[in-house]
Design an enzyme around this catalytic site. Structure first.
Site, short mmCIF file in Angstrom:
data_model
loop_
_atom_site.label_atom_id
_atom_site.label_comp_id
_atom_site.label_asym_id
_atom_site.label_seq_id
_atom_site.Cartn_x
_atom_site.Cartn_y
_atom_site.Cartn_z
N ASP A 236 0.87 -1.17 0.00
CA ASP A 236 0.00 0.00 0.00
C ASP A 236 0.91 1.22 0.00
O ASP A 236 2.10 1.12 0.30
CB ASP A 236 -0.96 -0.01 1.20
CG ASP A 236 -2.17 0.88 0.95
OD1 ASP A 236 -2.09 1.75 0.05
OD2 ASP A 236 -3.20 0.72 1.63
C1 BGC Z 1 -5.12 3.17 -0.01
C2 BGC Z 1 -5.13 2.17 -1.15
C3 BGC Z 1 -4.92 2.90 -2.45
C4 BGC Z 1 -3.61 3.66 -2.39
C5 BGC Z 1 -3.28 4.42 -3.64
C6 BGC Z 1 -3.94 4.14 -0.05
O1 BGC Z 1 -4.21 5.25 0.74
O2 BGC Z 1 -5.13 2.48 1.22
O3 BGC Z 1 -6.33 1.44 -1.16
O4 BGC Z 1 -4.96 2.00 -3.51
O5 BGC Z 1 -3.70 4.62 -1.34
O6 BGC Z 1 -4.08 5.54 -3.80
#
Ligand code: BGC
Length: 721
Positions: A236
């Protein structure tokens, strides 16, 4: 999973310098990993997310690209897709999402989100499917297949045991192995093994003391070893915290919200560590192999690259497909005196409630979408009724702030806990500045006007619920009740007009105790995509017979929910899942705690009768079921038939209901169909913590077939040796 020519991988790897290899395994743009131009290896382009392809953000800075070419189709949220209980529509949704992602030039779409809905308060529930692993297994794998049939990778997320937003970057979660294997992992296992997800995203939280994105048990023992996963593991954004831990873990790509790409843990610091001999180059090679394999699967490199699909976005056919999904996801919770459907020939209609007129696509966190269009419930109703009906809209309740996060700025600092706190405090400061007196006066004024309108108008549709100030990434809700004094509004409107149709539009359950007994008709809609308002109107006026069912229980009180009753949800630091396997209906049904609306519940404008259940045991293959379903009403409709299994005598405690199969069948009035279903031996097993595997304990099992977890129509006991 698709096999590729591994010699191409070895050949490319052998030509790469260490610097080039390291370039591939970390972000080099906000939504892009590095490539190796010299060898024709491109960057992997990624985008959120579950509800459509996210708007374009500058490659090197968190600025909106401000283009006009990044409007897209806005999909029903994963909760809405789950409410259809329709595998074909889950495939269709994936197919649309994949095609749009490819059309926008992406290689990986960061979806679907499939974490278990453990508490109604989790801020990201709207992005997730269900409280039940079987429903997730089936729908997520279909959706992933749909996405990947477009030569785009799904990136199923967030692996794993990521069920709250409070302290999301650091909270350490733990639970007994039985709950891990029976509840929290099966969706992911199905996503990689049945759906063949080419990539998977590690979660932000810790699991058993180690960050999920560096976690040896989750990523190593379970994902790579037990499940034999050879796809790409992506962190993530900001989920990596240590060079050595990440490099030595099975993680393949480090992504972050920060823009100092060279300083990522798996960038320069890793290069130095390899030079110093602290980390072996073999570790880097393993990651590069997985990335190249992903590229071959996507036809980004290799012999098939000329045949890669190009995708497309915003087509009429995508919009039509999404309308089908939206229609089937709407749930009729209650319909006393056959209040619904409403007749189209009404002269005056009052539509009350801010959610009738709220657009939801652009909120929620990383799931935000720049929708080509979004049909609000009010627009949908007006479109359906046309000019002969006088429709009067009134907001009815007061929403004090329109924008909590400035939509783009929030993510850049989202992993900086201090900055996040400061931002939240600033928001509260703004809110406090608006005095409580002023807020209450405004609420009262709107409520009184709305109540007057409800009194004067024969037909009233009251549309309440949540919005993305509450269903939002990074925050859990603090209360189970509807915000903005909506309960009072509902109570007063129902008092002057008891025939009012109540619509709840939200991403998570809300407390309905105070009004569910009083309202004659209640309709539920999750965030339902660009066609959501149209689909809702079609259901309200009977053009479409509702056929969605709840993919989660709606408890009466928050404290009925096992995650809250047994204590540990939404805490900072660490959270232990004391409730174990007793999640959702498994708990409510076993302990006989009546929810407001139970798992699998959803009414129709017609009725169905169930007949002739026959269960035949086959030693190797499991149990074959046959039964008949008949539409006993006057209109065509669809029923979702659910099969639950219980094991009344077992050496461990088992829930009295575990969903093991379901099917959706469409029937004309009077039509009857005979259906067959197969329950594999695994449907009767439980996870044994001693032997560390699923075991089937011989004896009697009860197979129940019903219309919800609490509306069982037929059952049969079978003996399995
Ligand atoms: C989230 C993810 C997301 C990523 C990219 C993170 O804050 O938890 O689900 O895909 O950001 O935007």
């Amino acid at each position: 999973m698709k096999k590729v020519n591994e010699t191409i991988i070895e050949n490319l790897l052998s030509q790469m310098t260490l610097e080039e290899k390291i370039g591939l395994i970390h972000g080099n743009g906000i939504f892009r990993s590095g490539g190796v131009e010299r060898l024709g290896i491109p960057s992997l382009k990624m985008s959120d997310g579950p509800m459509g392809v996210r708007r374009e953000i500058k490659d090197q800075r968190w600025f909106l690209a401000c283009n006009t070419d990044d409007y897209v189709s806005y999909l029903p949220s994963n909760s809405a897709i789950a409410a259809t209980w329709n595998k074909d529509l889950a495939y269709t949704s994936g197919q649309v999402l994949g095609s749009e992602a490819r059309g926008r030039g992406k290689d990986i779409i960061l979806a679907p989100g499939i974490n278990i809905k453990r508490s109604p308060l989790c801020g990201r529930n709207f992005e997730y499917m269900s409280e039940d692993p079987k429903l997730i297994e089936e729908l997520a794998s279909s959706m992933i297949k749909g996405i990947q049939d477009n030569d785009v990778a799904a990136c199923v997320k967030h692996f794993a045991v990521n069920n709250q937003e409070t302290d999301r970057l650091a909270v350490d979660t733990d639970l007994e192995d039985r709950a891990l294997y029976e509840i929290y992992l099966p969706g992911f296992k199905a996503a990689v093994k049945n759906g063949g997800s080419y990539s998977i995203m590690g979660a932000y939280n810790k699991f058993r003391g180690e960050q999920c994105c560096e976690n040896s048990e989750l990523l190593g023992t379970i994902l790579r070893e037990e499940w034999g996963y050879d796809g790409a593991i992506i962190s993530d954004w900001g989920g990596v915290h240590d060079t050595k831990a990440a490099a030595n873990s099975p993680l393949d790509i480090e992504m972050d919200v920060k823009t100092n790409f060279d300083n990522y843990y798996m960038a320069k610091p890793l290069l130095e560590a390899v030079h110093k001999g602290e980390i072996s180059e073999d570790q880097v090679d393993k990651k590069v192999r997985n990335i190249l394999r992903l590229m071959l699967r996507l036809k980004m490199i290799g012999e098939e690259s000329k045949q890669r699909k190009s995708g497309t976005y915003n087509t009429i056919s995508h919009q039509q497909e999404l309308l089908k999904v939206a229609r089937e996801s709407i749930i009729l919770l209650k319909n006393e005196e056959d209040r619904l459907p409403l007749k189209k020939e009404i002269t005056k209609l009052a539509v009350i409630g801010r959610n009738a007129d709220t657009l939801h696509a652009a909120g929620g966190g990383s799931a935000e979408i720049k929708a080509l269009y979004e049909i609000s419930p009010l627009l949908g109703i007006r479109m359906e009724l046309g000019g002969n009906t006088e429709v009067t809209y009134h907001p009815g309740y007061y929403v004090p702030f329109q924008k909590v996060f400035d939509v783009i700025g929030w993510q850049e600092t989202s992993t900086d806990v201090k900055a996040e706190r400061a931002k939240r405090e600033e928001i509260w400061h703004v809110l406090e500045q608006e005095s409580q007196d002023k807020r209450e006066a405004e609420e009262k004024r709107l409520r009184e006007e709305a109540v007057l309108l409800a009194k004067e108008t024969e037909e009233v549709i009251l549309i309440v619920g949540l919005d993305h100030h509450h269903d939002v990434e990074g925050n859990d809700r603090v209360s189970y009740e509807l915000p903005y004094a909506q309960e009072k509004l509902i109570e007063e409107v129902l008092k002057v007009n008891p025939n009012t149709i109540l619509v709840v539009y939200a991403g998570s359950p809300v407390s309905m105790q105070k009004f569910s007994g009083k309202a004659k008709a209640i309709v539920w809609s999750y965030y339902n995509g660009m066609q959501g308002g149209k689909a809702l109107a079609e259901v309200l006026f009977g053009m479409v017979n509702p056929s969605g069912k709840l993919p989660e229980s709606m408890p009466k009180e928050l404290n009925d929910c096992p995650a809250h009753k047994y204590g540990e949800f939404g805490r900072e630091g660490s959270v232990y899942y004391n409730e174990g396997i007793m999640v959702g209906y498994r708990y409510y049904d076993t302990e006989d705690i009546t929810p407001e609306f139970c798992f699998g519940h959803g009414l129709s404008y017609t009725s169905f009768s169930y007949h002739d259940l026959e269960a035949r045991v086959n030693k190797e293959k499991g149990v074959f079921l046959s039964f008949s379903i008949r539409n006993t009403g006057n209109v065509a409709g669809a029923e979702i038939i659910q099969v639950y299994v219980s094991d009344p005598v077992c050496s461990v405690k088992r829930p009295i209901h575990e969903l093991k199969g379901f099917t959706k069948v469409f029937l004309q009035p009077g039509e009857e169909k005979e259906l067959m279903m197969e329950l594999k031996p695994s449907a009767f097993t439980y996870y044994c913590t001693k032997s560390k595997k699923f075991v089937l304990e011989a004896g009697e099992f009860i197979i129940e077939v019903g219309s919800s977890s609490r509306d069982i129509r037929m059952s049969q006991t079978v003996k399995i040796d």
